[in-house]
Scaffold this motif. Structure first.
Motif, PDB file in Angstrom:
ATOM      1  N   HIS A   9       0.850  -1.336  -0.074  1.00  9.67           N
ATOM      2  CA  HIS A   9      -0.161  -0.068   0.002  1.00  9.67           C
ATOM      3  C   HIS A   9       0.916   1.326  -0.181  1.00  9.67           C
ATOM      4  O   HIS A   9       0.610   2.318  -0.636  1.00  9.67           O
ATOM      5  CB  HIS A   9      -0.927   0.103   1.258  1.00  9.67           C
ATOM      6  N   ARG A 204       4.311   8.103  14.962  1.00  4.54           N
ATOM      7  CA  ARG A 204       3.832   6.684  14.512  1.00  4.54           C
ATOM      8  C   ARG A 204       5.110   5.763  14.643  1.00  4.54           C
ATOM      9  O   ARG A 204       5.044   4.677  15.161  1.00  4.54           O
ATOM     10  CB  ARG A 204       3.231   6.604  13.425  1.00  4.54           C
ATOM     11  N   TYR A 213       0.787  -5.109  14.422  1.00  3.50           N
ATOM     12  CA  TYR A 213      -0.108  -4.900  13.280  1.00  3.50           C
ATOM     13  C   TYR A 213       0.220  -5.475  12.022  1.00  3.50           C
ATOM     14  O   TYR A 213       1.163  -6.014  11.693  1.00  3.50           O
ATOM     15  CB  TYR A 213       0.123  -3.297  12.850  1.00  3.50           C
ATOM     16  N   LYS A 214      -1.033  -5.839  11.297  1.00  2.00           N
ATOM     17  CA  LYS A 214      -0.818  -6.559  10.324  1.00  2.00           C
ATOM     18  C   LYS A 214      -0.257  -5.692   9.131  1.00  2.00           C
ATOM     19  O   LYS A 214      -0.378  -4.108   9.001  1.00  2.00           O
ATOM     20  CB  LYS A 214      -2.154  -7.052   9.507  1.00  2.00           C
ATOM     21  N   MET A 216      -1.177  -4.763   6.109  1.00  2.00           N
ATOM     22  CA  MET A 216      -2.170  -3.906   5.510  1.00  2.00           C
ATOM     23  C   MET A 216      -2.437  -2.585   6.409  1.00  2.00           C
ATOM     24  O   MET A 216      -2.633  -1.396   5.821  1.00  2.00           O
ATOM     25  CB  MET A 216      -3.412  -4.641   5.186  1.00  2.00           C
ATOM     26  N   LYS A 217      -2.495  -2.684   7.559  1.00  2.42           N
ATOM     27  CA  LYS A 217      -3.149  -1.661   8.545  1.00  2.42           C
ATOM     28  C   LYS A 217      -1.784  -0.621   8.543  1.00  2.42           C
ATOM     29  O   LYS A 217      -1.892   0.516   8.507  1.00  2.42           O
ATOM     30  CB  LYS A 217      -3.114  -2.153  10.073  1.00  2.42           C
ATOM     31  N   LEU A 220      -2.045   1.200   5.545  1.00  6.83           N
ATOM     32  CA  LEU A 220      -3.006   2.167   5.474  1.00  6.83           C
ATOM     33  C   LEU A 220      -2.792   3.234   6.253  1.00  6.83           C
ATOM     34  O   LEU A 220      -2.961   4.483   6.007  1.00  6.83           O
ATOM     35  CB  LEU A 220      -4.342   1.725   6.015  1.00  6.83           C
ATOM     36  N   VAL A 221      -1.959   3.306   7.488  1.00  9.07           N
ATOM     37  CA  VAL A 221      -1.485   4.308   8.122  1.00  9.07           C
ATOM     38  C   VAL A 221      -0.406   5.133   7.368  1.00  9.07           C
ATOM     39  O   VAL A 221      -0.463   6.447   7.614  1.00  9.07           O
ATOM     40  CB  VAL A 221      -0.823   3.617   9.421  1.00  9.07           C
TER      41      VAL A 221
END
Length: 239
Positions: A9, A204, A213-214, A216-217, A220-221
């Motif tokens: 992503h 972060r 966290y995965k 994907m997460k 997205l972050v």
């Protein structure tokens, strides 16, 4: 013919951010539409090519896809070069660094830091191209576009490594913390908007460290953070 769907992503931010930085710092032109189309096609072509190279069991379907996207990309970018021949300088640099990525893919050493830095350099050069399309000059603003892109992406690489590949490596943890802190300090020394832009990156990097966290997460972050950085850098260039 097969198509490898991009599954990272964060890479979308790397594709788009420098392009937008170049427009914010320069002047929008309809030729930007031609460039962003060619740029995405280049990414799809290279992504499929590298996937083909690093697979032990070769599937020529991905190679055919790389050739198709590459051919379309050449068509788009050739029209740009005809309009602005000086762009060959930037494309030449991109190809040189792209050769490093192909080498590391061929030896299956894509985690090598030189491979990461090479990719970051390519994405940052795209910002220079975007700027040059509008302004047609080599100047300090173009340098800023490159530096802002490069430094942000290096931070992203360090952060992602601490969350996935090197999450148990304390050296990467402190390297990430230190880098992001220095980035914030350097940002405020440059301008308050740039300093504000990278504060969430530091937050972060520290707050999410050690969390399971995965991917994907995490991605997205990164997209959300990239949107914020793009907004602040845009305000800086348009002030």
């Amino acid at each position: 013919m097969k198509f490898k769907k991009p599954n990272q992503h964060g890479v979308w931010a790397m594709l788009i951010m420098p392009f937008l930085f170049g427009i914010f710092a320069g002047v929008f032109s309809l030729y930007h539409l031609l460039f962003i189309t060619g740029w995405f096609l280049v990414f799809f072509a290279v992504d499929n090519l590298l996937f083909y190279i690093k697979k032990r069991k070769k599937d020529k379907g991905y190679l055919l896809s790389a050739g198709m996207f590459g051919g379309l990309a050449v068509l788009c970018l050739l029209l740009l070069v005809i309009h602005q021949p000086a762009l060959l300088f930037f494309f030449g640099m991109m190809i040189s660094f792209g050769g490093l990525n192909i080498y590391f893919a061929s030896i299956r050493d894509e985690r090598n830091v030189l491979n990461d830095l090479s990719a970051v350099t390519i994405f940052s050069i795209a910002g220079c191209i975007s700027y040059f399309i509008g302004r047609e000059v080599f100047d300090g603003e173009m340098v800023k576009v490159f530096i802002f892109s490069f430094l942000y992406f290096v931070g992203t690489i360090l952060y992602v490594k601490t969350m996935i590949r090197e999450k148990r490596n304390k050296k990467y943890k402190w390297l990430s913390y230190s880098y992001h802190l220095l980035l914030v300090v350097a940002g405020f020394l440059c301008h308050i908007l740039i300093g504000m832009a990278v504060i969430p990156s530091l937050m972060r990097a520290v707050m999410f460290y050690g969390k399971n966290y995965k991917p994907m997460k995490i991605g997205l972050v990164e997209i959300a953070n990239a949107c914020f950085v793009t907004l602040m850098v845009g305000l800086y260039f348009l002030k």
